[in-house]
Design a protein around this motif. Structure first.
Motif, PDB file in Angstrom:
ATOM      1  N   THR A 136      31.486  37.813  40.220  1.00 10.76           N
ATOM      2  CA  THR A 136      31.104  38.999  39.747  1.00 10.76           C
ATOM      3  C   THR A 136      30.385  39.711  40.845  1.00 10.76           C
ATOM      4  O   THR A 136      30.590  40.953  40.957  1.00 10.76           O
ATOM      5  N   LEU A 137      29.541  38.873  41.476  1.00 13.57           N
ATOM      6  CA  LEU A 137      28.706  39.699  42.521  1.00 13.57           C
ATOM      7  C   LEU A 137      29.471  40.022  43.569  1.00 13.57           C
ATOM      8  O   LEU A 137      29.363  41.275  44.323  1.00 13.57           O
ATOM      9  N   SER A 138      30.660  39.061  43.953  1.00  9.47           N
ATOM     10  CA  SER A 138      31.505  39.786  45.128  1.00  9.47           C
ATOM     11  C   SER A 138      32.414  40.910  44.769  1.00  9.47           C
ATOM     12  O   SER A 138      32.531  41.764  45.409  1.00  9.47           O
ATOM     13  N   VAL A 139      32.888  40.941  43.595  1.00  4.30           N
ATOM     14  CA  VAL A 139      33.463  42.071  43.268  1.00  4.30           C
ATOM     15  C   VAL A 139      32.682  43.366  43.123  1.00  4.30           C
ATOM     16  O   VAL A 139      33.148  44.455  43.754  1.00  4.30           O
ATOM     17  N   ASP A 140      31.425  43.185  42.737  1.00  2.43           N
ATOM     18  CA  ASP A 140      30.506  44.513  42.897  1.00  2.43           C
ATOM     19  C   ASP A 140      30.297  44.887  44.211  1.00  2.43           C
ATOM     20  O   ASP A 140      30.414  46.212  44.560  1.00  2.43           O
ATOM     21  N   ASN A 141      30.298  44.043  45.135  1.00  7.61           N
ATOM     22  CA  ASN A 141      29.900  44.481  46.631  1.00  7.61           C
ATOM     23  C   ASN A 141      31.301  45.011  47.268  1.00  7.61           C
ATOM     24  O   ASN A 141      31.264  45.994  48.063  1.00  7.61           O
ATOM     25  N   PHE A 142      32.581  44.709  46.960  1.00 13.14           N
ATOM     26  CA  PHE A 142      33.570  45.302  47.136  1.00 13.14           C
ATOM     27  C   PHE A 142      33.759  46.552  46.687  1.00 13.14           C
ATOM     28  O   PHE A 142      34.355  47.348  47.480  1.00 13.14           O
ATOM     29  N   LYS A 143      33.357  46.896  45.478  1.00 17.31           N
ATOM     30  CA  LYS A 143      33.504  48.185  44.986  1.00 17.31           C
ATOM     31  C   LYS A 143      32.455  49.107  45.671  1.00 17.31           C
ATOM     32  O   LYS A 143      32.813  50.183  46.317  1.00 17.31           O
ATOM     33  N   GLN A 144      31.311  48.722  46.276  1.00 14.86           N
ATOM     34  CA  GLN A 144      30.389  49.357  47.048  1.00 14.86           C
ATOM     35  C   GLN A 144      31.155  49.625  48.486  1.00 14.86           C
ATOM     36  O   GLN A 144      30.839  50.822  48.884  1.00 14.86           O
TER      37      GLN A 144
END
Length: 166
Positions: free
Chosen positions: A26-34
């Protein structure tokens, strides 16, 4: 007393590992979106997509002022972000009329470019002529199309209107 050997993980241990993996995902996907949000510079071709990625309730608007040297993003009528200018004062804006063709749009004083969309992606219907390309912002729910000339853009718009009329 004999010491028993542990040959497998308990259910609790497995659930904890799965929970940690899910949290990291979840944390890595959010970072990729940013990263994706800030990755590509704003241009006329991707302006609509850039605006739709923003978090807003009613409208998002980009305004370029000062001879198009500075542009800003306005979310729900509040200026939120300065963005790199993607046009200069040679930009020309047109409105399409079936009977009269392309009609120049006069911008308000000190504003050389502005474009506004609502939450559903419907935006102002206009054509933008800039650096030997014409960008069609008139289609509500489709990506921005480009043409080589204003006459090609008008012809395509005429054909679209004819299809709708039939």
């Amino acid at each position: 007393m004999s010491v028993s050997e542990k040959k497998a993980f308990s259910l609790i241990e497995l659930l904890i590992v799965i929970l940690i993996i899910g949290l990291l995902y979840t944390l890595s996907v959010d970072n990729f979106k940013q990263i994706d949000k800030a990755g590509e510079p704003v241009s006329l071709k991707n302006l609509k997509e850039y605006m739709l990625k923003q978090d807003f309730n009613n409208t998002a608007e980009v305004k370029c002022t000062n001879s198009c040297l500075s542009c800003s993003l306005h979310i729900d009528s509040n200026q939120t972000t300065e963005i790199d200018s993607f046009v200069d004062n040679s930009v020309e804006l047109y409105r399409y009329d079936f009977s009269f063709g392309m009609i120049p749009i006069e911008q308000e004083h000190k504003v050389c470019f502005s474009y506004k969309i609502n939450k559903k992606g419907a935006g102002e219907q206009m054509f933008v002529k800039y650096k030997n390309k014409v960008y069609n912002f008139s289609n509500y729910f489709t990506p921005i199309k480009t043409y080589e000339t204003l006459s090609q853009a008008r012809k395509a718009q005429d054909e679209t209107i004819q299809k709708i009329i039939r």
